[in-house]
Write a protein that holds these residues in place. Structure first.
Motif, PDB file in Angstrom:
ATOM      1  N   SER A 149      16.188  33.755  28.462  1.00  0.00           N
ATOM      2  CA  SER A 149      16.903  33.771  27.131  1.00  0.00           C
ATOM      3  C   SER A 149      18.237  34.637  27.031  1.00  0.00           C
ATOM      4  O   SER A 149      18.838  34.661  25.718  1.00  0.00           O
ATOM      5  N   ASP A 150      18.478  36.089  27.566  1.00  0.00           N
ATOM      6  CA  ASP A 150      19.597  36.208  27.185  1.00  0.00           C
ATOM      7  C   ASP A 150      20.175  36.068  27.234  1.00  0.00           C
ATOM      8  O   ASP A 150      21.333  35.115  29.050  1.00  0.00           O
ATOM      9  N   PRO A 151      21.981  35.713  26.807  1.00  0.00           N
ATOM     10  CA  PRO A 151      23.102  35.121  26.818  1.00  0.00           C
ATOM     11  C   PRO A 151      24.398  35.772  28.058  1.00  0.00           C
ATOM     12  O   PRO A 151      24.892  34.930  28.877  1.00  0.00           O
ATOM     13  N   TYR A 152      24.261  37.329  27.977  1.00  0.00           N
ATOM     14  CA  TYR A 152      24.968  37.962  29.816  1.00  0.00           C
ATOM     15  C   TYR A 152      23.915  36.699  30.791  1.00  0.00           C
ATOM     16  O   TYR A 152      25.064  36.623  31.588  1.00  0.00           O
ATOM     17  N   ILE A 153      23.109  36.794  30.750  1.00  0.00           N
ATOM     18  CA  ILE A 153      22.374  36.626  32.035  1.00  0.00           C
ATOM     19  C   ILE A 153      22.250  35.286  31.942  1.00  0.00           C
ATOM     20  O   ILE A 153      22.933  34.193  33.281  1.00  0.00           O
ATOM     21  N   HIS A 154      22.357  34.399  30.568  1.00  0.00           N
ATOM     22  CA  HIS A 154      23.100  32.629  30.963  1.00  0.00           C
ATOM     23  C   HIS A 154      23.980  32.834  31.646  1.00  0.00           C
ATOM     24  O   HIS A 154      24.786  31.699  32.450  1.00  0.00           O
ATOM     25  N   SER A 155      25.366  33.458  31.384  1.00  0.00           N
ATOM     26  CA  SER A 155      26.950  33.687  31.948  1.00  0.00           C
ATOM     27  C   SER A 155      26.921  33.965  32.744  1.00  0.00           C
ATOM     28  O   SER A 155      27.408  33.592  34.197  1.00  0.00           O
ATOM     29  N   GLN A 156      26.242  34.913  33.519  1.00  0.00           N
ATOM     30  CA  GLN A 156      25.862  35.646  35.013  1.00  0.00           C
ATOM     31  C   GLN A 156      25.743  34.129  36.088  1.00  0.00           C
ATOM     32  O   GLN A 156      26.207  33.812  37.409  1.00  0.00           O
ATOM     33  N   VAL A 157      24.127  34.108  35.143  1.00  0.00           N
ATOM     34  CA  VAL A 157      23.649  32.423  36.688  1.00  0.00           C
ATOM     35  C   VAL A 157      24.829  30.842  36.081  1.00  0.00           C
ATOM     36  O   VAL A 157      25.194  30.371  37.370  1.00  0.00           O
ATOM     37  N   GLY A 158      25.748  31.224  34.867  1.00  0.00           N
ATOM     38  CA  GLY A 158      27.017  30.399  35.439  1.00  0.00           C
ATOM     39  C   GLY A 158      28.148  30.558  35.958  1.00  0.00           C
ATOM     40  O   GLY A 158      28.184  29.499  36.740  1.00  0.00           O
ATOM     41  N   HIS A 173      24.561  26.296  31.896  1.00  0.00           N
ATOM     42  CA  HIS A 173      24.359  27.750  31.226  1.00  0.00           C
ATOM     43  C   HIS A 173      25.888  29.108  30.435  1.00  0.00           C
ATOM     44  O   HIS A 173      25.337  29.543  29.667  1.00  0.00           O
ATOM     45  N   LEU A 174      26.864  28.457  31.187  1.00  0.00           N
ATOM     46  CA  LEU A 174      28.464  28.734  30.519  1.00  0.00           C
ATOM     47  C   LEU A 174      27.795  28.396  28.497  1.00  0.00           C
ATOM     48  O   LEU A 174      28.008  29.319  27.708  1.00  0.00           O
ATOM     49  N   SER A 175      27.758  27.206  28.674  1.00  0.00           N
ATOM     50  CA  SER A 175      27.423  26.442  26.759  1.00  0.00           C
ATOM     51  C   SER A 175      26.085  27.255  26.875  1.00  0.00           C
ATOM     52  O   SER A 175      26.495  27.653  25.294  1.00  0.00           O
ATOM     53  N   ALA A 176      25.426  27.380  27.365  1.00  0.00           N
ATOM     54  CA  ALA A 176      23.852  28.406  26.875  1.00  0.00           C
ATOM     55  C   ALA A 176      24.252  29.406  26.342  1.00  0.00           C
ATOM     56  O   ALA A 176      23.813  30.446  24.932  1.00  0.00           O
ATOM     57  N   ALA A 177      25.224  30.395  27.196  1.00  0.00           N
ATOM     58  CA  ALA A 177      25.703  32.005  26.636  1.00  0.00           C
ATOM     59  C   ALA A 177      26.424  31.690  25.743  1.00  0.00           C
ATOM     60  O   ALA A 177      26.136  32.446  25.177  1.00  0.00           O
ATOM     61  N   LEU A 178      27.231  30.760  24.953  1.00  0.00           N
ATOM     62  CA  LEU A 178      28.496  30.758  24.463  1.00  0.00           C
ATOM     63  C   LEU A 178      27.198  30.115  22.548  1.00  0.00           C
ATOM     64  O   LEU A 178      27.696  31.229  21.349  1.00  0.00           O
ATOM     65  N   GLU A 179      26.341  29.507  23.006  1.00  0.00           N
ATOM     66  CA  GLU A 179      25.234  29.103  21.790  1.00  0.00           C
ATOM     67  C   GLU A 179      24.549  30.160  21.765  1.00  0.00           C
ATOM     68  O   GLU A 179      24.084  29.986  19.965  1.00  0.00           O
ATOM     69  N   ALA A 180      24.266  30.595  22.515  1.00  0.00           N
ATOM     70  CA  ALA A 180      23.492  32.189  21.813  1.00  0.00           C
ATOM     71  C   ALA A 180      24.414  33.337  21.304  1.00  0.00           C
ATOM     72  O   ALA A 180      23.870  34.534  20.870  1.00  0.00           O
TER      73      ALA A 180
END
Length: 185
Positions: A149-158, A173-180
């Motif tokens: 749920s964390d945008p930072y973790i989404h970006s790292q996973v991306g 994942h990078l899109s999810a990070a940006l959307e969050a």
């Protein structure tokens, strides 16, 4: 708009330099703009002014990890905070030690996992260590089971998926990070 927030918060701090919440929010705005030196300076000031270390240490660990030198990160005392915050500190300390002192990295991450095994930062660190040890398939399996749920973790996973050359998952994942709300992570 994080730049506008930065300007507004700086103006607030000119009027009241001891406003802990403004410092906290300014640090967040800096982190989201990838101004890590400025972010950790504000987080350090918030600590000095009395902000709870449990709130500050996780963000501080992320900022220190992303800085060129990991000296400050390795100096953070994971035992000075609760188990969740301590686990995050230990996870980033493990990443800082990776490829320099693998035994200490593994010990640090093991302690983090004993404190908060489901924390996104801890899981991210485990996946990174697995990749560093050449365990690509095991890392991929672990990635696929993450609930983020964390945008930072989404970006790292991306970014991890980019390393694995899985463009669709990386984009997701990078899109999810940006959307969050993440910017420049």
């Amino acid at each position: 708009d994080y730049k506008a927030a930065e300007i507004h918060l700086k103006n607030l701090l000119r009027e009241n330099p001891d406003d802990i919440e403004a410092r906290w929010l300014l640090a967040d705005a800096y982190m989201r703009q990838w101004k890590l030196d400025a972010a950790y300076k504000e987080l350090e000031k918030a600590l000095e002014l009395g902000m709870a270390p449990d709130a500050v240490y996780p963000k501080l660990a992320r900022a220190y990890y992303s800085a060129p030198s990991h000296r400050r990160l390795l100096e953070l005392d994971s035992e000075a905070v609760g188990s969740e915050a301590g686990a995050v500190v230990l996870a980033y300390q493990a990443l800082a030690l990776m490829n320099r002192d693998d035994e200490r990295a593994e010990a640090s991450l093991g302690r983090a996992e004993s404190l908060a095994p489901d924390a996104g930062d801890v899981q991210f660190a485990r996946i990174m260590l697995m990749l560093g040890q050449g365990q690509r398939e095991a890392a991929r399996t672990r990635l696929e089971s993450l609930s983020i749920s964390d945008p930072y973790i989404h970006s790292q996973v991306g970014r991890i998926y980019l390393r694995l050359k899985d463009i669709d998952q990386a984009r997701s994942h990078l899109s999810a990070a940006l959307e969050a709300g993440a910017r420049y992570y």
